[in-house]
Motif scaffolding. Structure first.
Motif, PDB file in Angstrom:
ATOM      1  N   ILE A  50       4.982  -6.760 -46.991  1.00 39.91           N
ATOM      2  CA  ILE A  50       6.114  -7.747 -47.301  1.00 39.91           C
ATOM      3  C   ILE A  50       6.242  -7.552 -48.821  1.00 39.91           C
ATOM      4  CG2 ILE A  50       6.507 -10.415 -47.583  1.00 39.91           C
ATOM      5  CD1 ILE A  50       4.803 -10.510 -44.800  1.00 39.91           C
ATOM      6  N   TYR A  51       5.242  -7.755 -49.599  1.00 39.15           N
ATOM      7  CA  TYR A  51       5.477  -7.695 -51.348  1.00 39.15           C
ATOM      8  C   TYR A  51       6.115  -6.455 -51.661  1.00 39.15           C
ATOM      9  CZ  TYR A  51       2.115 -11.370 -51.921  1.00 39.15           C
ATOM     10  OH  TYR A  51       1.519 -12.718 -52.145  1.00 39.15           O
ATOM     11  N   LYS A  52       5.692  -5.205 -51.032  1.00 39.69           N
ATOM     12  CA  LYS A  52       6.533  -4.133 -51.389  1.00 39.69           C
ATOM     13  C   LYS A  52       7.822  -4.026 -51.144  1.00 39.69           C
ATOM     14  CE  LYS A  52       5.634   0.952 -51.196  1.00 39.69           C
ATOM     15  NZ  LYS A  52       4.832   2.024 -50.559  1.00 39.69           N
ATOM     16  N   LYS A  53       8.319  -4.708 -49.977  1.00 33.65           N
ATOM     17  CA  LYS A  53       9.719  -4.662 -49.614  1.00 33.65           C
ATOM     18  C   LYS A  53      10.393  -5.665 -50.330  1.00 33.65           C
ATOM     19  CE  LYS A  53      12.846  -5.592 -45.756  1.00 33.65           C
ATOM     20  NZ  LYS A  53      13.053  -5.946 -44.345  1.00 33.65           N
ATOM     21  N   LYS A  54       9.694  -6.876 -50.659  1.00 28.99           N
ATOM     22  CA  LYS A  54      10.453  -7.947 -51.651  1.00 28.99           C
ATOM     23  C   LYS A  54      10.710  -7.425 -53.421  1.00 28.99           C
ATOM     24  CE  LYS A  54       9.781 -12.643 -52.459  1.00 28.99           C
ATOM     25  NZ  LYS A  54       9.044 -14.186 -52.362  1.00 28.99           N
ATOM     26  N   TYR A  55       9.270  -6.752 -53.744  1.00 26.59           N
ATOM     27  CA  TYR A  55       9.161  -6.513 -55.433  1.00 26.59           C
ATOM     28  C   TYR A  55       9.040  -5.201 -55.410  1.00 26.59           C
ATOM     29  CZ  TYR A  55       7.551 -11.410 -55.214  1.00 26.59           C
ATOM     30  OH  TYR A  55       7.490 -12.849 -55.092  1.00 26.59           O
ATOM     31  N   GLY A  56       9.361  -4.147 -54.723  1.00 29.26           N
ATOM     32  CA  GLY A  56       9.614  -2.740 -54.774  1.00 29.26           C
ATOM     33  C   GLY A  56       8.532  -2.452 -55.781  1.00 29.26           C
ATOM     34  N   ASP A  57       8.772  -1.614 -57.081  1.00 31.61           N
ATOM     35  CA  ASP A  57       7.994  -0.972 -57.948  1.00 31.61           C
ATOM     36  C   ASP A  57       7.073  -2.005 -58.527  1.00 31.61           C
ATOM     37  OD1 ASP A  57       8.839   1.595 -57.374  1.00 31.61           O
ATOM     38  OD2 ASP A  57      10.266   1.491 -59.189  1.00 31.61           O
ATOM     39  N   MET A  58       7.546  -3.223 -58.845  1.00 29.59           N
ATOM     40  CA  MET A  58       6.577  -4.347 -59.557  1.00 29.59           C
ATOM     41  C   MET A  58       5.652  -4.494 -58.537  1.00 29.59           C
ATOM     42  SD  MET A  58       7.443  -5.513 -62.491  1.00 29.59           S
ATOM     43  CE  MET A  58       9.093  -6.108 -63.489  1.00 29.59           C
ATOM     44  N   TYR A  59       5.564  -4.371 -57.606  1.00 33.03           N
ATOM     45  CA  TYR A  59       4.327  -4.685 -56.584  1.00 33.03           C
ATOM     46  C   TYR A  59       3.443  -3.575 -56.953  1.00 33.03           C
ATOM     47  CZ  TYR A  59       1.216  -4.552 -52.553  1.00 33.03           C
ATOM     48  OH  TYR A  59       0.087  -4.498 -51.804  1.00 33.03           O
ATOM     49  N   ILE A  60       3.781  -2.243 -56.836  1.00 30.77           N
ATOM     50  CA  ILE A  60       3.083  -1.110 -57.345  1.00 30.77           C
ATOM     51  C   ILE A  60       2.234  -1.289 -58.552  1.00 30.77           C
ATOM     52  CG2 ILE A  60       3.237   1.438 -57.717  1.00 30.77           C
ATOM     53  CD1 ILE A  60       5.528   1.383 -55.630  1.00 30.77           C
ATOM     54  N   THR A  61       2.920  -1.781 -59.335  1.00 33.24           N
ATOM     55  CA  THR A  61       2.368  -1.945 -61.061  1.00 33.24           C
ATOM     56  C   THR A  61       1.357  -2.987 -60.728  1.00 33.24           C
ATOM     57  OG1 THR A  61       4.496  -1.643 -62.012  1.00 33.24           O
ATOM     58  CG2 THR A  61       3.009  -2.904 -63.140  1.00 33.24           C
ATOM     59  N   ALA A  62       1.627  -4.037 -60.152  1.00 30.51           N
ATOM     60  CA  ALA A  62       0.582  -5.152 -59.911  1.00 30.51           C
ATOM     61  C   ALA A  62      -0.745  -4.550 -59.201  1.00 30.51           C
ATOM     62  CB  ALA A  62       1.231  -6.329 -59.033  1.00 30.51           C
ATOM     63  N   MET A  63      -0.545  -3.675 -58.046  1.00 34.00           N
ATOM     64  CA  MET A  63      -1.634  -2.973 -57.542  1.00 34.00           C
ATOM     65  C   MET A  63      -2.576  -2.091 -58.243  1.00 34.00           C
ATOM     66  SD  MET A  63      -1.891  -4.348 -54.456  1.00 34.00           S
ATOM     67  CE  MET A  63      -2.995  -3.244 -53.629  1.00 34.00           C
ATOM     68  N   ASN A  64      -1.724  -1.738 -59.355  1.00 35.86           N
ATOM     69  CA  ASN A  64      -2.625  -0.824 -60.151  1.00 35.86           C
ATOM     70  C   ASN A  64      -3.071  -1.870 -61.538  1.00 35.86           C
ATOM     71  OD1 ASN A  64      -2.498   1.896 -59.478  1.00 35.86           O
ATOM     72  ND2 ASN A  64      -0.037   1.584 -59.905  1.00 35.86           N
ATOM     73  N   ASN A  65      -3.321  -3.110 -61.296  1.00 32.67           N
ATOM     74  CA  ASN A  65      -3.929  -4.118 -62.005  1.00 32.67           C
ATOM     75  C   ASN A  65      -3.050  -4.371 -63.374  1.00 32.67           C
ATOM     76  OD1 ASN A  65      -5.857  -4.840 -60.225  1.00 32.67           O
ATOM     77  ND2 ASN A  65      -6.923  -3.033 -61.015  1.00 32.67           N
ATOM     78  N   MET A  66      -1.880  -4.007 -63.493  1.00 35.19           N
ATOM     79  CA  MET A  66      -0.966  -4.303 -64.693  1.00 35.19           C
ATOM     80  C   MET A  66       0.250  -5.173 -64.383  1.00 35.19           C
ATOM     81  SD  MET A  66      -0.563  -0.258 -65.852  1.00 35.19           S
ATOM     82  CE  MET A  66       0.487   0.261 -64.569  1.00 35.19           C
ATOM     83  N   ILE A  67       0.483  -5.742 -65.605  1.00 37.36           N
ATOM     84  CA  ILE A  67       1.851  -6.776 -65.587  1.00 37.36           C
ATOM     85  C   ILE A  67       2.803  -6.296 -66.361  1.00 37.36           C
ATOM     86  CG2 ILE A  67       0.266  -8.736 -64.828  1.00 37.36           C
ATOM     87  CD1 ILE A  67       0.432  -9.853 -67.587  1.00 37.36           C
ATOM     88  N   LYS A  68       4.050  -6.707 -66.192  1.00 32.70           N
ATOM     89  CA  LYS A  68       5.156  -6.279 -66.802  1.00 32.70           C
ATOM     90  C   LYS A  68       5.860  -7.746 -67.226  1.00 32.70           C
ATOM     91  CE  LYS A  68       6.198  -1.607 -65.621  1.00 32.70           C
ATOM     92  NZ  LYS A  68       7.062  -0.618 -64.837  1.00 32.70           N
ATOM     93  N   VAL A  69       6.808  -7.820 -68.195  1.00 31.65           N
ATOM     94  CA  VAL A  69       7.833  -8.650 -68.327  1.00 31.65           C
ATOM     95  C   VAL A  69       8.894  -8.774 -67.178  1.00 31.65           C
ATOM     96  CG1 VAL A  69       9.573  -9.377 -69.960  1.00 31.65           C
ATOM     97  CG2 VAL A  69       7.554  -8.910 -71.043  1.00 31.65           C
ATOM     98  N   GLY A  70       9.061  -9.924 -66.815  1.00 42.39           N
ATOM     99  CA  GLY A  70       9.962  -9.991 -65.457  1.00 42.39           C
ATOM    100  C   GLY A  70       9.237 -10.108 -64.109  1.00 42.39           C
TER     101      GLY A  70
END
Length: 76
Positions: free
Chosen positions: A9-29
Motif C-alpha cells: 500500500i505504501y509503495k503504491k501510495k508513495y512510490g520512491d519515497m517509500y523506498i527511501t524510507a525503507m532505507n532509513n533515510m528521509i527527504k524534504v517533501g
C-alpha cells in the motif's frame, strides 16, 4: 517491521519515497507517515500552529525533523 500488504500500500501510495524510507533515510517533501517508517516513532514531539517538530535521540546525537502540512519541511 511493516507487513507485506501494508508495504505494498505504501509503495503504491508513495512510490520512491517509500523506498527511501525503507532505507532509513528521509527527504524534504516526504510524508510524516514515512518518517516514522524510516526512523520509528519520535522520542518527543513539539507542536506549534504552523509546524510540528519530531525529535529523535540516538547514539549519533539528536536529530530533528520539521513537518509542515503533513510533509517534511526540513531536518537536521
Amino acid at each position: 517491521m511493516i507487513s507485506k500488504s501494508k508495504g505494498d500500500i505504501y509503495k503504491k501510495k508513495y512510490g520512491d519515497m517509500y523506498i527511501t524510507a525503507m532505507n532509513n533515510m528521509i527527504k524534504v517533501g516526504m510524508a510524516k507517515e514515512l518518517v516514522e517508517v524510516a526512523w520509528g516513532e519520535p522520542d518527543k514531539v513539539n507542536i506549534t500552529p504552523d509546524l510540528e517538530q519530531l525529535i529523535y535521540r540516538g547514539k549519533s546525537g539528536m536529530k530533528c525533523v520539521y513537518i509542515k502540512n503533513g510533509k517534511v519541511s526540513y531536518f537536521n
